[in-house]
Design a protein around this motif. Structure first.
Motif, PDB file in Angstrom:
ATOM      1  N   THR A   1     -27.454  15.959   8.250  1.00  0.00           N
ATOM      2  CA  THR A   1     -26.242  16.324   7.608  1.00  0.00           C
ATOM      3  C   THR A   1     -27.013  17.426   6.538  1.00  0.00           C
ATOM      4  OG1 THR A   1     -24.344  15.133   8.313  1.00  0.00           O
ATOM      5  CG2 THR A   1     -23.149  16.739   7.080  1.00  0.00           C
ATOM      6  N   ILE A   2     -26.486  17.968   5.907  1.00  0.00           N
ATOM      7  CA  ILE A   2     -26.285  19.056   5.165  1.00  0.00           C
ATOM      8  C   ILE A   2     -24.946  19.596   4.840  1.00  0.00           C
ATOM      9  CG2 ILE A   2     -27.464  21.005   4.376  1.00  0.00           C
ATOM     10  CD1 ILE A   2     -29.941  21.116   6.257  1.00  0.00           C
ATOM     11  N   ASP A   3     -24.998  19.125   2.727  1.00  0.00           N
ATOM     12  CA  ASP A   3     -23.139  19.189   2.985  1.00  0.00           C
ATOM     13  C   ASP A   3     -23.479  21.266   1.816  1.00  0.00           C
ATOM     14  OD1 ASP A   3     -21.859  17.816   4.256  1.00  0.00           O
ATOM     15  OD2 ASP A   3     -22.278  16.079   2.727  1.00  0.00           O
ATOM     16  N   LEU A   4     -22.748  22.113   2.117  1.00  0.00           N
ATOM     17  CA  LEU A   4     -23.039  22.799   1.284  1.00  0.00           C
ATOM     18  C   LEU A   4     -21.546  23.449   0.473  1.00  0.00           C
ATOM     19  CD1 LEU A   4     -25.201  25.168   3.730  1.00  0.00           C
ATOM     20  CD2 LEU A   4     -25.517  24.334   1.129  1.00  0.00           C
ATOM     21  N   VAL A   5     -21.456  23.999  -0.347  1.00  0.00           N
ATOM     22  CA  VAL A   5     -20.091  24.384  -0.888  1.00  0.00           C
ATOM     23  C   VAL A   5     -20.930  25.494  -1.906  1.00  0.00           C
ATOM     24  CG1 VAL A   5     -18.515  24.286  -2.939  1.00  0.00           C
ATOM     25  CG2 VAL A   5     -19.016  22.147  -2.229  1.00  0.00           C
ATOM     26  N   LEU A   6     -19.863  26.513  -0.660  1.00  0.00           N
ATOM     27  CA  LEU A   6     -20.269  28.328  -1.008  1.00  0.00           C
ATOM     28  C   LEU A   6     -19.477  29.065  -1.155  1.00  0.00           C
ATOM     29  CD1 LEU A   6     -21.855  28.538   2.257  1.00  0.00           C
ATOM     30  CD2 LEU A   6     -22.991  27.698   0.727  1.00  0.00           C
ATOM     31  N   ASP A   7     -19.813  30.198  -1.973  1.00  0.00           N
ATOM     32  CA  ASP A   7     -19.116  31.067  -2.770  1.00  0.00           C
ATOM     33  C   ASP A   7     -18.686  32.768  -1.276  1.00  0.00           C
ATOM     34  OD1 ASP A   7     -20.882  32.897  -3.310  1.00  0.00           O
ATOM     35  OD2 ASP A   7     -19.897  33.583  -4.887  1.00  0.00           O
ATOM     36  N   ARG A   8     -18.188  33.569  -1.711  1.00  0.00           N
ATOM     37  CA  ARG A   8     -17.526  34.188  -0.282  1.00  0.00           C
ATOM     38  C   ARG A   8     -18.587  35.036  -0.551  1.00  0.00           C
ATOM     39  NH1 ARG A   8     -12.625  35.994   1.709  1.00  0.00           N
ATOM     40  NH2 ARG A   8     -13.440  38.065   1.316  1.00  0.00           N
ATOM     41  N   LEU A   9     -20.067  35.514  -1.537  1.00  0.00           N
ATOM     42  CA  LEU A   9     -20.523  36.452  -1.757  1.00  0.00           C
ATOM     43  C   LEU A   9     -21.010  35.999  -1.115  1.00  0.00           C
ATOM     44  CD1 LEU A   9     -19.962  37.432  -5.535  1.00  0.00           C
ATOM     45  CD2 LEU A   9     -19.269  38.703  -2.864  1.00  0.00           C
ATOM     46  N   GLN A  10     -21.939  35.003  -1.041  1.00  0.00           N
ATOM     47  CA  GLN A  10     -23.860  34.253  -0.740  1.00  0.00           C
ATOM     48  C   GLN A  10     -23.393  33.396   0.969  1.00  0.00           C
ATOM     49  OE1 GLN A  10     -23.600  32.337  -4.247  1.00  0.00           O
ATOM     50  NE2 GLN A  10     -24.940  34.042  -4.876  1.00  0.00           N
ATOM     51  N   THR A  11     -22.142  33.127   1.281  1.00  0.00           N
ATOM     52  CA  THR A  11     -21.880  32.524   2.932  1.00  0.00           C
ATOM     53  C   THR A  11     -23.041  32.819   3.326  1.00  0.00           C
ATOM     54  OG1 THR A  11     -19.221  31.782   1.825  1.00  0.00           O
ATOM     55  CG2 THR A  11     -20.120  31.657   4.569  1.00  0.00           C
ATOM     56  N   LYS A  12     -22.291  33.932   4.533  1.00  0.00           N
ATOM     57  CA  LYS A  12     -23.649  34.537   5.137  1.00  0.00           C
ATOM     58  C   LYS A  12     -25.245  33.892   5.340  1.00  0.00           C
ATOM     59  CE  LYS A  12     -20.652  37.523   7.282  1.00  0.00           C
ATOM     60  NZ  LYS A  12     -20.338  38.883   7.302  1.00  0.00           N
ATOM     61  N   ASP A  13     -25.440  34.911   4.150  1.00  0.00           N
ATOM     62  CA  ASP A  13     -27.091  34.617   3.752  1.00  0.00           C
ATOM     63  C   ASP A  13     -27.997  32.965   3.522  1.00  0.00           C
ATOM     64  OD1 ASP A  13     -27.431  37.024   3.351  1.00  0.00           O
ATOM     65  OD2 ASP A  13     -27.324  37.466   1.254  1.00  0.00           O
ATOM     66  N   VAL A  14     -27.187  32.535   2.748  1.00  0.00           N
ATOM     67  CA  VAL A  14     -27.227  31.166   2.822  1.00  0.00           C
ATOM     68  C   VAL A  14     -26.949  29.939   3.669  1.00  0.00           C
ATOM     69  CG1 VAL A  14     -26.481  28.386   2.030  1.00  0.00           C
ATOM     70  CG2 VAL A  14     -26.198  30.537   0.571  1.00  0.00           C
ATOM     71  N   LEU A  15     -26.112  30.546   5.107  1.00  0.00           N
ATOM     72  CA  LEU A  15     -26.012  29.985   6.008  1.00  0.00           C
ATOM     73  C   LEU A  15     -27.045  30.820   7.234  1.00  0.00           C
ATOM     74  CD1 LEU A  15     -22.442  30.003   6.649  1.00  0.00           C
ATOM     75  CD2 LEU A  15     -23.771  27.928   6.204  1.00  0.00           C
ATOM     76  N   ARG A  16     -27.546  31.978   7.207  1.00  0.00           N
ATOM     77  CA  ARG A  16     -28.956  32.286   7.760  1.00  0.00           C
ATOM     78  C   ARG A  16     -29.667  31.480   7.036  1.00  0.00           C
ATOM     79  NH1 ARG A  16     -26.872  37.618   6.429  1.00  0.00           N
ATOM     80  NH2 ARG A  16     -25.571  37.772   7.900  1.00  0.00           N
ATOM     81  N   ALA A  17     -30.303  31.901   6.451  1.00  0.00           N
ATOM     82  CA  ALA A  17     -31.500  31.092   5.739  1.00  0.00           C
ATOM     83  C   ALA A  17     -31.352  29.417   5.999  1.00  0.00           C
ATOM     84  CB  ALA A  17     -31.338  30.843   4.224  1.00  0.00           C
ATOM     85  N   VAL A  18     -30.640  28.366   5.913  1.00  0.00           N
ATOM     86  CA  VAL A  18     -30.339  27.363   6.231  1.00  0.00           C
ATOM     87  C   VAL A  18     -31.248  27.356   7.823  1.00  0.00           C
ATOM     88  CG1 VAL A  18     -29.503  24.868   6.222  1.00  0.00           C
ATOM     89  CG2 VAL A  18     -29.186  26.426   4.308  1.00  0.00           C
ATOM     90  N   LEU A  19     -29.803  27.424   8.768  1.00  0.00           N
ATOM     91  CA  LEU A  19     -30.406  27.631  10.674  1.00  0.00           C
ATOM     92  C   LEU A  19     -31.614  28.370  10.107  1.00  0.00           C
ATOM     93  CD1 LEU A  19     -26.995  28.949  11.443  1.00  0.00           C
ATOM     94  CD2 LEU A  19     -27.932  26.986  11.757  1.00  0.00           C
ATOM     95  N   HIS A  20     -32.238  29.396   9.724  1.00  0.00           N
ATOM     96  CA  HIS A  20     -33.282  29.408   9.477  1.00  0.00           C
ATOM     97  C   HIS A  20     -34.886  28.849   9.888  1.00  0.00           C
ATOM     98  CE1 HIS A  20     -34.709  33.612  11.553  1.00  0.00           C
ATOM     99  NE2 HIS A  20     -32.945  34.078  11.018  1.00  0.00           N
ATOM    100  N   SER A  21     -34.286  27.900   8.344  1.00  0.00           N
ATOM    101  CA  SER A  21     -35.417  26.692   8.115  1.00  0.00           C
ATOM    102  C   SER A  21     -35.546  25.813   9.261  1.00  0.00           C
ATOM    103  CB  SER A  21     -34.587  26.216   6.543  1.00  0.00           C
ATOM    104  OG  SER A  21     -35.388  27.168   6.072  1.00  0.00           O
ATOM    105  N   ILE A  22     -34.209  24.984   9.318  1.00  0.00           N
ATOM    106  CA  ILE A  22     -34.698  24.150  10.808  1.00  0.00           C
ATOM    107  C   ILE A  22     -34.692  24.730  11.920  1.00  0.00           C
ATOM    108  CG2 ILE A  22     -32.385  22.652  12.298  1.00  0.00           C
ATOM    109  CD1 ILE A  22     -30.675  23.074  10.316  1.00  0.00           C
ATOM    110  N   PHE A  23     -34.551  25.859  12.775  1.00  0.00           N
ATOM    111  CA  PHE A  23     -35.737  26.642  13.451  1.00  0.00           C
ATOM    112  C   PHE A  23     -37.341  26.540  13.278  1.00  0.00           C
ATOM    113  CE2 PHE A  23     -31.080  27.824  15.263  1.00  0.00           C
ATOM    114  CZ  PHE A  23     -31.486  27.506  16.430  1.00  0.00           C
TER     115      PHE A  23
END
Length: 183
Positions: A10-32
């Motif tokens: 489990t990875i818990d993230l608290v994001l702001d609207r400006l970075q939500t997509k970039d952060v989620l993209r980066a975390v998913l790419h890192s897992i893959f």
């Protein structure tokens, strides 16, 4: 970390609207990046001065883009600003049933849950918020690396019997907002 028959990270993230997509993209790419076993083209993502590994594969990039988009639409369209992306790696095994000879079933061997909450920090809070998010991203990357390189993380990967694609295993990604799956 481990529940049932397969590890769940489990990875818990608290994001702001400006970075939500970039952060989620980066975390998913890192897992893959750490869980694909075919030949990949590496790439990197810079998010808040944290460099994260990624995969330069059009199919994986599109899957990630679709699910990040679904997450974004789910939190933007409703009152609930919390959601999760569940990434499951499975293997195909013969179904254990006498009347379904030759049928296969997908048995999960690892699951990643990214819990994300969207907040809107004030301008005054933004610097601390970004610093906290960068620290969380670094910790998430350390968690990912610790699991993928651990004895348990390596032992959980099933025998690779088909190495013709970027992933010899079925991959499923589900997006939930407010406990409801969104597409």
């Amino acid at each position: 970390m481990t529940t049932g028959a397969h590890p769940t990270i489990t990875i818990d993230l608290v994001l702001d609207r400006l970075q939500t997509k970039d952060v989620l993209r980066a975390v998913l790419h890192s897992i893959f990046f750490h869980r694909l076993f075919g030949t990949i083209s590496p790439r990197t993502f810079e998010v808040l001065d944290v460099t994260m590994p990624g995969v330069g594969d059009a199919g994986i990039a599109q899957l990630i883009e679709d699910k990040v988009g679904a997450f974004w639409r789910g939190v933007e369209g409703g009152a609930n600003k919390r959601g999760q992306i569940v990434l499951t790696f499975s293997e195909k095994r013969p179904r254990k049933s006498w009347f379904l000879m030759g049928a296969e079933e997908e048995v999960p061997w690892e699951q990643w849950i990214i819990n994300a909450e969207i907040r809107q920090p004030s301008d005054r809070e933004r610097q601390k918020f970004n610093a906290d998010l960068a620290a969380t991203l670094t910790k998430s990357l350390q968690t990912l690396l610790a699991h993928a390189s651990s004895e348990e993380g390596r032992a959980t990967v099933p025998l690779i019997t088909n190495a013709t694609s970027i992933s010899p295993f079925p991959i499923k990604m589900a997006v939930k907002v407010g406990g409801v799956e969104v597409a």
